[in-house]
Design a protein around this motif. Sequence first.
Motif, short mmCIF file in Angstrom:
data_model
loop_
_atom_site.label_atom_id
_atom_site.label_comp_id
_atom_site.label_asym_id
_atom_site.label_seq_id
_atom_site.Cartn_x
_atom_site.Cartn_y
_atom_site.Cartn_z
N ASN A 1 51.43 43.81 45.06
CA ASN A 1 52.55 42.90 45.28
C ASN A 1 53.76 43.74 45.67
OD1 ASN A 1 51.96 39.88 43.97
ND2 ASN A 1 50.61 41.51 43.23
N THR A 2 54.31 43.46 46.86
CA THR A 2 55.34 44.35 47.41
C THR A 2 56.47 43.56 48.06
OG1 THR A 2 54.22 44.49 49.56
CG2 THR A 2 53.65 46.16 47.91
N TYR A 3 57.57 44.29 48.29
CA TYR A 3 58.68 43.79 49.10
C TYR A 3 58.92 44.78 50.22
CZ TYR A 3 63.38 42.61 50.62
OH TYR A 3 64.47 42.28 51.39
N ASP A 4 59.00 44.26 51.45
CA ASP A 4 59.26 45.09 52.63
C ASP A 4 60.73 44.91 53.02
OD1 ASP A 4 59.51 46.33 55.08
OD2 ASP A 4 57.65 45.53 55.89
N PRO A 5 61.59 45.91 52.77
CA PRO A 5 63.01 45.74 53.09
C PRO A 5 63.29 45.65 54.58
CG PRO A 5 62.55 47.98 52.36
CD PRO A 5 61.31 47.21 52.13
N ALA A 6 62.40 46.19 55.41
CA ALA A 6 62.61 46.13 56.86
C ALA A 6 62.47 44.71 57.39
CB ALA A 6 61.64 47.06 57.57
N THR A 7 61.48 43.98 56.87
CA THR A 7 61.25 42.61 57.33
C THR A 7 61.73 41.57 56.33
OG1 THR A 7 59.02 42.57 56.36
CG2 THR A 7 59.23 43.34 58.65
N LYS A 8 62.23 42.06 55.17
CA LYS A 8 62.70 41.16 54.10
C LYS A 8 61.62 40.17 53.70
CE LYS A 8 67.56 41.67 55.15
NZ LYS A 8 68.24 41.87 56.30
N THR A 9 60.44 40.73 53.40
CA THR A 9 59.26 39.92 53.11
C THR A 9 58.63 40.32 51.78
OG1 THR A 9 58.80 39.66 55.47
CG2 THR A 9 57.00 39.19 53.94
N PHE A 10 58.35 39.32 50.93
CA PHE A 10 57.56 39.52 49.71
C PHE A 10 56.10 39.20 50.04
CE2 PHE A 10 61.81 38.73 48.16
CZ PHE A 10 61.93 39.50 47.01
N THR A 11 55.19 40.06 49.62
CA THR A 11 53.76 39.82 49.74
C THR A 11 53.19 39.75 48.33
OG1 THR A 11 53.66 41.00 51.85
CG2 THR A 11 51.58 40.65 50.70
N LEU A 12 52.67 38.58 47.95
CA LEU A 12 52.32 38.32 46.57
C LEU A 12 50.89 37.82 46.42
CD1 LEU A 12 55.54 36.35 45.53
CD2 LEU A 12 55.15 38.82 45.30
N SER A 13 50.22 38.28 45.35
CA SER A 13 48.91 37.76 44.95
C SER A 13 48.96 37.57 43.44
CB SER A 13 47.80 38.74 45.31
OG SER A 13 47.78 39.00 46.70
N TYR A 14 48.70 36.32 42.98
CA TYR A 14 48.77 36.05 41.55
C TYR A 14 47.83 34.88 41.23
CZ TYR A 14 52.41 32.79 43.27
OH TYR A 14 53.12 31.83 43.96
N THR B 1 49.97 33.56 33.81
CA THR B 1 49.89 34.06 35.18
C THR B 1 49.84 35.59 35.20
OG1 THR B 1 51.09 32.16 36.03
CG2 THR B 1 51.05 34.13 37.42
N VAL B 2 48.93 36.12 36.03
CA VAL B 2 48.83 37.58 36.20
C VAL B 2 48.83 37.90 37.69
CG1 VAL B 2 47.61 37.97 34.03
CG2 VAL B 2 46.30 37.51 36.12
N GLN B 3 49.30 39.08 38.01
CA GLN B 3 49.26 39.56 39.38
C GLN B 3 47.96 40.33 39.61
OE1 GLN B 3 53.79 40.82 38.78
NE2 GLN B 3 52.99 41.54 40.74
N PHE B 4 47.53 40.38 40.86
CA PHE B 4 46.39 41.24 41.20
C PHE B 4 46.62 41.80 42.59
CE2 PHE B 4 45.36 37.05 42.80
CZ PHE B 4 44.73 37.28 44.01
N GLY B 5 45.90 42.87 42.91
CA GLY B 5 46.13 43.52 44.20
C GLY B 5 47.50 44.17 44.22
#
Length: 274
Positions: A243-256, A237-241
Amino acid sequence: MRKNILTSICIGLLAGSLSGCLQDKGYTDLINAEGAQPIVSIFGGDGGNKVLGVDFSDKAIATTLFNVNLGSPQKLTQDITVTIGVNPDLLKGTSYELLPTSTYTIPATQLTIKAGTRDVPFVVNLTTSKIDLKKSYALPLTITGANGAIIASNLKDAVFAIKVNNIYAGKYQSTGKFDHPTAGPRDINREKTLTTIDATTSETEFADLGSAATMQLTVNADNTVKLVPGGTASAATVQFGVNTYDPATKTFTLSYKYAGAGGDRVITETIKKK
């Protein structure tokens, strides 16, 4: 905060459980029998061996571990002083290390059960940011003295294995897309739980492949996220784009993605804390 206490008086989670408990009839006789000697114990299900779940914090958190209880036919007219001590011997034969003294303070090792009452809480101040999350620690405690009462020999011990939840741990909702090269795309919409690995790393389900396929998510100082597959998830598995964590909304945004027969399986998802 204190969470998820898992045990009973008699069934321990740690190796080397305490000896059997007072039978229900014996405890009833203690309360009701005339002339019975006052006796102190760690009350109810708060004795024995258990896991203490606490949140990650750089501030000391006052945590009530248990109540010390006075058993007697009538409420007493005088105070009872009870002493609690740390007892490393309770960890012998277990896989746990003694919780370092730098991570906690005990405001009072001597507790007073006031005349006319039966209970007094035992409190520990935990600074969980000082606890090494990679190690297995426990705090073993024993009633060592009681002025004006006897000690229940088999209800005097408590061992708390410390489980620290990092700031990312908890229930999340995952939404997104799993794009399969031959079967086509499918939606992801499922609840996920992030469990603590260390202060910055959590583990959860990989895409929508079930609990056997896992991924560890590490939040870097700049809030980018490193994804590492585990379990039955593809090691390729590899990541692309981005990949972040937003501490304000407590959200992971992932592309893999990972390779397989027919081409890459591509996953895009957001994982938002509930």
